[in-house]
Design a protein around this motif. Structure first.
Motif, PDB file in Angstrom:
ATOM      1  N   ALA A   1       0.840  -1.207   0.000  1.00 42.52           N
ATOM      2  CA  ALA A   1       0.000   0.000   0.000  1.00 42.52           C
ATOM      3  C   ALA A   1       0.869   1.248   0.000  1.00 42.52           C
ATOM      4  N   ALA A   2       1.901   1.243   0.848  1.00 40.46           N
ATOM      5  CA  ALA A   2       2.779   2.412   0.931  1.00 40.46           C
ATOM      6  C   ALA A   2       3.477   2.648  -0.408  1.00 40.46           C
ATOM      7  N   ARG A   3       3.951   1.528  -1.043  1.00 38.47           N
ATOM      8  CA  ARG A   3       4.635   1.654  -2.333  1.00 38.47           C
ATOM      9  C   ARG A   3       3.672   2.187  -3.390  1.00 38.47           C
ATOM     10  N   ASP A   4       2.421   1.676  -3.404  1.00 36.25           N
ATOM     11  CA  ASP A   4       1.418   2.127  -4.367  1.00 36.25           C
ATOM     12  C   ASP A   4       1.160   3.610  -4.219  1.00 36.25           C
ATOM     13  N   LEU A   5       1.203   4.066  -3.007  1.00 33.75           N
ATOM     14  CA  LEU A   5       0.917   5.483  -2.768  1.00 33.75           C
ATOM     15  C   LEU A   5       2.149   6.337  -3.004  1.00 33.75           C
ATOM     16  N   GLY A   6       3.212   5.709  -3.532  1.00 31.88           N
ATOM     17  CA  GLY A   6       4.366   6.484  -3.988  1.00 31.88           C
ATOM     18  C   GLY A   6       5.452   6.687  -2.947  1.00 31.88           C
ATOM     19  N   ALA A   7       5.473   5.905  -1.873  1.00 33.90           N
ATOM     20  CA  ALA A   7       6.534   6.066  -0.876  1.00 33.90           C
ATOM     21  C   ALA A   7       7.838   5.479  -1.414  1.00 33.90           C
ATOM     22  N   SER A   8       8.939   6.146  -1.154  1.00 33.50           N
ATOM     23  CA  SER A   8      10.237   5.599  -1.546  1.00 33.50           C
ATOM     24  C   SER A   8      10.605   4.487  -0.564  1.00 33.50           C
ATOM     25  N   ARG A   9      11.664   3.727  -0.916  1.00 33.77           N
ATOM     26  CA  ARG A   9      12.088   2.651  -0.020  1.00 33.77           C
ATOM     27  C   ARG A   9      12.418   3.185   1.368  1.00 33.77           C
TER      28      ARG A   9
ATOM     29  N   ASN B   1      11.242   5.880   2.755  1.00 31.78           N
ATOM     30  CA  ASN B   1      10.004   6.240   3.450  1.00 31.78           C
ATOM     31  C   ASN B   1       9.279   5.026   3.994  1.00 31.78           C
ATOM     32  N   VAL B   2       9.268   3.943   3.192  1.00 35.29           N
ATOM     33  CA  VAL B   2       8.611   2.717   3.656  1.00 35.29           C
ATOM     34  C   VAL B   2       9.267   2.255   4.951  1.00 35.29           C
ATOM     35  N   LEU B   3      10.601   2.315   4.954  1.00 40.55           N
ATOM     36  CA  LEU B   3      11.335   1.859   6.136  1.00 40.55           C
ATOM     37  C   LEU B   3      11.031   2.730   7.354  1.00 40.55           C
ATOM     38  N   THR B   4      11.171   4.051   7.175  1.00 37.78           N
ATOM     39  CA  THR B   4      11.068   4.925   8.355  1.00 37.78           C
ATOM     40  C   THR B   4       9.625   5.233   8.746  1.00 37.78           C
ATOM     41  N   LYS B   5       8.705   5.227   7.787  1.00 39.83           N
ATOM     42  CA  LYS B   5       7.331   5.626   8.121  1.00 39.83           C
ATOM     43  C   LYS B   5       6.400   4.445   8.353  1.00 39.83           C
TER      44      LYS B   5
END
Lengths: 271, 268
Positions: free
Chosen positions: B164-172, B174-178
């Motif tokens: 979901a995070a990747r689909d919404l455009g989060a970078s790697r 961002n996925v890690l930290t958020k």
């Protein structure tokens, strides 16, 4: 192509510290111990250490270390099993379990030190013996004190896995055994014990290996009477500076450890 | 206690609890002895505590121990979290199992072997025995326990969360930290805490790699205890007992609130 490769590199860069740790602190130390076991005290390549290990002196030491570890494990099990069983019968059993575990958090050296005071010539144990009319005995620096203190220290480690497996036991099985006319002893032998064998195995594993190797207990409590594999390794590395022989004993201790792990292998690892 | 228990069972448990706790209280009680022995209680005094706090050498050792524990816990937590991520993201089952087995080697190895092999390692690498060799060893033996505390939390996390995070455009990053780190933070805390207690408690490994100039509290207690009874150690152990109780309470809250499956019992 180049960009893709670079991308993959940065992608996996985070793996680096962990893999470096595995290489430097897990694999390298084992190989170094193995490597050093092939050098004699003068630094010449030889198999002398292995020859020495198979002389009566070292075989006797290995055997007696095993014997002590066996006694310690067996006595711990004999005390821990009924304790764990009774603990599962108490109200607030998690609280009682926590109280059993708390002493295991206290620094091992302090517990050993307490027994130096208790078992000393004028200590509490001897005053008690005097009161009973038996008179003072030499307690510290004997086999008895070593085994007693070891069992004292290892008991919580034995109780915890047995408690957990007893706790998971389905009580309807006991009712079934009872309904079918099994005596209490039969129920224990045929139902309870086989179903908690995993807990017993992991308990024995976490007691037996340290019992072979804890050198500070033998030093503080048993004087120089008891020499375990651990004591001998410490002696060779820090006192006589014969790292080759120390490494050879360490190699055998690693082999013994692996064998014990395989023998007591349980489906769930009881870390 | 339960009504079903016979008096004999109760007595048995009572004796077990007595044996477990008597030596500890024995130590604490004699720390207040105005005499000098652990068998003859002459009267109440705080003399030994006063002496303890005036011993600057000992205070420096306590400081060393705390610095090593905090630094090693911090660094091993960072590397351990990365390790847990690596194991979690390994695609092949075999890779995963190999990594896990390698991870667990230092947990099951006896301390003497870890100590002796690290001594060889540092000597060959030319690292002088002292603060750095102790710090490196403590980091090394704490990493696997952090991995084991963090990994179950990662397993719990639903992979759809990351998708979901990747689909919404989060970078790697961002996925890690958020996403990932906030989810596994209880495991990270538990790992940090366990690393801290491992470091505080360790004697055998430190004893091998400490050299002459540097000492931690456990090593110091050992060398004092080998010389025999000194009520200084009793006073010290009473303070450490209080400190341990504090740790147990913290540990209890961490496991209760976050339901991390800790091991509860300490390594030897």
């Amino acid at each position: 192509m180049w960009i893709q490769m670079e991308n993959k590199l940065t992608k996996n860069l985070y793996l680096f510290p962990y893999l470096l740790w595995i290489a430097l602190f897990v694999i390298a130390p084992i190989l170094l111990v193995l490597y050093y076991s092939f050098f004699d005290i003068e630094g010449n390549l030889s198999l002398i250490n292995y020859q020495k290990f198979f002389t009566p002196v070292y075989l006797k030491m290995t055997f007696s270390s095993f014997w002590y570890a066996f006694l310690i494990t067996a006595i711990s099990l004999l005390i821990a099993y009924p304790t764990a069983y009774l603990l599962t019968k108490t109200k607030h059993k998690q609280l009682w379990l926590l109280l059993i575990i708390v002493p295991s958090w206290i620094n091992l050296l302090l517990k050993a030190y307490a027994f130096i005071g208790i078992f000393g010539t004028y200590g509490a144990a001897n005053s008690f013996l005097n009161l009973m009319g038996i008179g003072s005995q030499q307690i510290l620096f004997t086999d008895f004190s070593f085994i007693f203190v070891s069992v004292y220290i290892f008991i919580p480690f034995m109780i915890l896995p047995i408690f957990n497996s007893l706790n998971e036991l389905n009580p309807t099985l006991l009712d079934a055994a009872n309904d079918l006319g099994a005596s209490k002893w039969t129920t224990f032998r045929r139902v309870i014990f086989p179903l908690t064998i995993d807990g017993v195995k992991s308990g024995c594993q976490v007691v037996f290996i340290p019992a072979l190797s804890l050198f500070m207990l033998t030093r503080l409590i048993a004087g120089n009477r008891v020499i375990t594999l651990g004591t001998s390794i410490e002696q060779h590395f820090l006192v006589t500076q014969d790292w080759g022989m120390g490494s050879t004993i360490a190699v055998f201790l690693i082999i013994i450890m692996v064998v014990i792990m395989v023998v007591t292998n349980t489906r769930k690892r009881g870390v | 206690m339960d009504k079903k228990m016979t008096p004999l069972s109760k007595l048995f448990l009572l004796v077990i609890f007595f044996i477990l706790y008597a030596p500890i209280f024995f130590l604490v009680i004699f720390s207040f002895n105005s005499g000098e022995t652990m068998y003859d209680f002459k009267g109440f005094s705080l003399e030994w505590y006063r002496e303890l706090f005036q011993d600057t050498r000992l205070l420096i050792i306590v400081l060393n121990t705390v610095v090593v524990a905090l630094l090693s816990a911090l660094i091993s937590t960072i590397i351990g979290v990365l390790g847990a991520l690596a194991i979690h993201q390994a695609k092949k089952r075999q890779t995963k199992n190999t990594l896990l087995s390698l991870n667990n080697i230092l947990i099951v190895s006896p301390d003497v072997i870890i100590g002796a092999s690290f001594l060889i390692l540092f000597t060959m690498a030319g690292i002088k025995l002292g603060f750095y060799s102790v710090l490196l060893s403590h980091i090394a033996f704490s990493i696997p326990i952090v991995v084991l505390m963090v990994l179950p939390k990662l397993m719990e996390m639903s992979p759809t969360l990351i998708d979901a995070a990747r689909d919404l455009g989060a970078s790697r990053w961002n996925v890690l930290t958020k996403v990932i780190i906030p989810f596994i933070i209880p495991g990270i805390f538990a790992g940090f805490f366990m690393a801290l207690t491992y470091s505080f408690d360790d004697f055998a490994v430190t004893f091998f790699v400490t050299g002459n100039g540097f000492s931690t509290l456990s090593v110091e207690i050992y060398s004092l205890a080998r010389r025999g009874i000194s009520l200084n150690i009793n006073a010290l152990s009473a303070l450490l007992f209080l400190f341990t109780m504090l740790l147990v309470v913290i540990y209890y809250f961490i496991t209760q609130r976050n339901k991390v499956n800790g091991m509860g019992v300490r390594k030897h």
